[in-house]
Motif scaffolding. Structure first.
Motif, PDB file in Angstrom:
ATOM      1  N   GLY A  35       0.851  -1.153   0.057  1.00 42.02           N
ATOM      2  CA  GLY A  35      -0.106  -0.103  -0.058  1.00 42.02           C
ATOM      3  C   GLY A  35       0.875   1.254   0.025  1.00 42.02           C
ATOM      4  O   GLY A  35       2.094   1.265  -0.420  1.00 42.02           O
ATOM      5  N   THR A  36       0.245   2.344   0.522  1.00 41.31           N
ATOM      6  CA  THR A  36       0.906   3.591   0.565  1.00 41.31           C
ATOM      7  C   THR A  36       1.313   4.010   1.965  1.00 41.31           C
ATOM      8  O   THR A  36       0.975   3.142   2.848  1.00 41.31           O
ATOM      9  CB  THR A  36       0.222   4.676  -0.197  1.00 41.31           C
ATOM     10  N   ASP A  37       1.814   5.402   2.320  1.00 42.38           N
ATOM     11  CA  ASP A  37       1.982   5.744   3.664  1.00 42.38           C
ATOM     12  C   ASP A  37       0.735   5.973   4.268  1.00 42.38           C
ATOM     13  O   ASP A  37       0.874   6.171   5.476  1.00 42.38           O
ATOM     14  CB  ASP A  37       2.844   6.764   3.746  1.00 42.38           C
ATOM     15  N   LYS A  38      -0.332   6.201   3.578  1.00 38.35           N
ATOM     16  CA  LYS A  38      -1.829   6.377   4.106  1.00 38.35           C
ATOM     17  C   LYS A  38      -2.915   5.243   4.312  1.00 38.35           C
ATOM     18  O   LYS A  38      -3.452   5.183   5.450  1.00 38.35           O
ATOM     19  CB  LYS A  38      -2.483   7.449   3.296  1.00 38.35           C
ATOM     20  N   VAL A  39      -2.796   4.248   3.330  1.00 38.71           N
ATOM     21  CA  VAL A  39      -3.772   3.226   3.743  1.00 38.71           C
ATOM     22  C   VAL A  39      -2.837   1.991   3.150  1.00 38.71           C
ATOM     23  O   VAL A  39      -1.831   1.836   2.063  1.00 38.71           O
ATOM     24  CB  VAL A  39      -4.642   3.060   2.394  1.00 38.71           C
ATOM     25  N   ARG A  40      -3.100   0.903   3.885  1.00 37.31           N
ATOM     26  CA  ARG A  40      -2.306  -0.430   3.645  1.00 37.31           C
ATOM     27  C   ARG A  40      -3.093  -1.743   4.070  1.00 37.31           C
ATOM     28  O   ARG A  40      -4.180  -1.481   4.620  1.00 37.31           O
ATOM     29  CB  ARG A  40      -0.794  -0.343   4.743  1.00 37.31           C
ATOM     30  N   ALA A  41      -2.772  -2.595   3.474  1.00 36.54           N
ATOM     31  CA  ALA A  41      -3.410  -3.832   3.386  1.00 36.54           C
ATOM     32  C   ALA A  41      -2.439  -5.212   3.534  1.00 36.54           C
ATOM     33  O   ALA A  41      -1.332  -4.996   3.020  1.00 36.54           O
ATOM     34  CB  ALA A  41      -4.249  -4.253   2.525  1.00 36.54           C
ATOM     35  N   PHE A  42      -2.754  -6.312   4.385  1.00 36.83           N
ATOM     36  CA  PHE A  42      -2.068  -7.521   4.293  1.00 36.83           C
ATOM     37  C   PHE A  42      -2.342  -8.342   2.860  1.00 36.83           C
ATOM     38  O   PHE A  42      -3.436  -8.023   2.487  1.00 36.83           O
ATOM     39  CB  PHE A  42      -2.454  -8.136   5.600  1.00 36.83           C
ATOM     40  N   ASP A  43      -1.325  -9.123   2.546  1.00 38.55           N
ATOM     41  CA  ASP A  43      -1.651 -10.086   1.465  1.00 38.55           C
ATOM     42  C   ASP A  43      -2.827 -10.984   2.052  1.00 38.55           C
ATOM     43  O   ASP A  43      -2.891 -11.185   3.345  1.00 38.55           O
ATOM     44  CB  ASP A  43      -0.166 -10.901   1.231  1.00 38.55           C
ATOM     45  N   GLU A  44      -3.617 -11.150   1.126  1.00 43.26           N
ATOM     46  CA  GLU A  44      -4.958 -11.897   1.477  1.00 43.26           C
ATOM     47  C   GLU A  44      -4.543 -13.309   2.094  1.00 43.26           C
ATOM     48  O   GLU A  44      -5.498 -13.631   2.776  1.00 43.26           O
ATOM     49  CB  GLU A  44      -6.093 -11.925   0.511  1.00 43.26           C
ATOM     50  N   THR A  45      -3.663 -13.830   1.590  1.00 41.29           N
ATOM     51  CA  THR A  45      -3.375 -15.100   2.227  1.00 41.29           C
ATOM     52  C   THR A  45      -2.730 -15.037   3.479  1.00 41.29           C
ATOM     53  O   THR A  45      -2.672 -16.088   4.261  1.00 41.29           O
ATOM     54  CB  THR A  45      -2.330 -15.942   1.313  1.00 41.29           C
ATOM     55  N   VAL A  46      -2.332 -14.152   4.080  1.00 36.89           N
ATOM     56  CA  VAL A  46      -1.823 -13.843   5.402  1.00 36.89           C
ATOM     57  C   VAL A  46      -2.851 -13.547   6.325  1.00 36.89           C
ATOM     58  O   VAL A  46      -3.197 -13.949   7.411  1.00 36.89           O
ATOM     59  CB  VAL A  46      -0.665 -12.574   5.261  1.00 36.89           C
ATOM     60  N   SER A  47      -3.742 -12.248   5.829  1.00 43.14           N
ATOM     61  CA  SER A  47      -4.731 -11.816   6.703  1.00 43.14           C
ATOM     62  C   SER A  47      -5.753 -10.925   5.894  1.00 43.14           C
ATOM     63  O   SER A  47      -5.274 -10.298   5.051  1.00 43.14           O
ATOM     64  CB  SER A  47      -4.042 -10.998   7.798  1.00 43.14           C
ATOM     65  N   PRO A  48      -6.794 -10.624   6.206  1.00 38.09           N
ATOM     66  CA  PRO A  48      -7.746  -9.867   5.479  1.00 38.09           C
ATOM     67  C   PRO A  48      -7.782  -8.471   6.093  1.00 38.09           C
ATOM     68  O   PRO A  48      -8.249  -7.366   5.504  1.00 38.09           O
ATOM     69  CB  PRO A  48      -9.194 -10.451   5.642  1.00 38.09           C
TER      70      PRO A  48
END
Length: 238
Positions: A35-48
């Motif tokens: 993601g960016t410095d403002k919004v981020r997400a985990f890889d879906e296979t790791v965590s939603p």
């Protein structure tokens, strides 16, 4: 040996644990997300899990642009929120956040606590699917430090770590097969995580459903105190 964590770190807790997912994605678990410095997400296979900076008003809009069609996310917040534009709320869980305050950090277990590896992932996913401690995918083990208890080569209880937020480490995936409750397995595994985390100079914390009285009683007995609400919103990109 007893650890006591008092008000000297209250300001630090407030700044980090109000938004633990985003902070973990910026800090200790950055390598597992994007993601960016403002919004981020985990890889879906790791965590939603996905998150964004507290004061950023376009967080859900940016997540919508960042993530692929139909991607499901889990958003954690102390607040109650309305359904964001472009997202469908599938399920809401009212939870509580607990922080370890004072307790024994040296007690040993009489059980054989086995480090869990890649060869155990299938059994770990099966146990999580049965007991529903929270989302558990094929790469959730990448958060690290998972331990389990086996009976007749069958995994019947486990716990591990999840969010790593600067000086705070989350205990997660605390689960016991329904046929093996009451044996003290969960207490032994959580105590082991407390010992492990504190020995590394970290502060343990965890999350639990607000209606899970059995788990809440266990955590309080082990030295955790409730810090406040933490609500979990399962959503799907429309």
């Amino acid at each position: 040996m007893f650890a006591v964590y008092r008000p000297q770190y209250i300001c630090e807790v407030e700044g980090l644990l109000n938004n633990p997912v985003y902070r973990a994605l910026l800090l200790g678990d950055k390598h597992l997300g994007f993601g960016t410095d403002k919004v981020r997400a985990f890889d879906e296979t790791v965590s939603p899990f996905a998150g964004f900076e507290e004061s950023y008003s376009k967080g859900f809009e940016d997540l919508y642009d960042l993530l692929p069609p139909a991607r499901k996310i889990l958003y954690a917040t102390p607040n109650i929120i309305a359904q964001p534009k472009g997202w469908q709320i599938l399920h809401e869980v009212k939870g509580r956040q607990f922080v370890f305050e004072a307790g024994d950090t040296s007690a040993s277990s009489s059980f054989d606590l086995v480090p869990l590896r890649e060869q155990h992932v299938e059994q770990m996913m099966q146990l999580a699917a049965l007991t529903k401690p929270g989302p558990f995918g094929p790469r959730t083990i990448a958060f690290g430090h998972y331990f389990g208890i086996f009976e007749n080569e069958r995994l019947v209880a486990m716990t591990g770590q999840r969010l790593h937020v600067q000086n705070f480490t989350e205990i997660s995936a605390v689960c016991t097969h329904p046929g093996y409750l009451g044996k003290g397995y969960a207490a032994a595994l959580v105590q082991h995580q407390v010992n492990l985390i504190c020995s590394g100079g970290q502060h343990p914390f965890l999350h639990v459903r607000a209606d899970n009285e059995r788990a809440i009683s266990l955590y309080q007995r082990l030295g955790f105190t409730v810090r406040g609400p933490m609500n979990f919103y399962f959503m799907r990109k429309q």
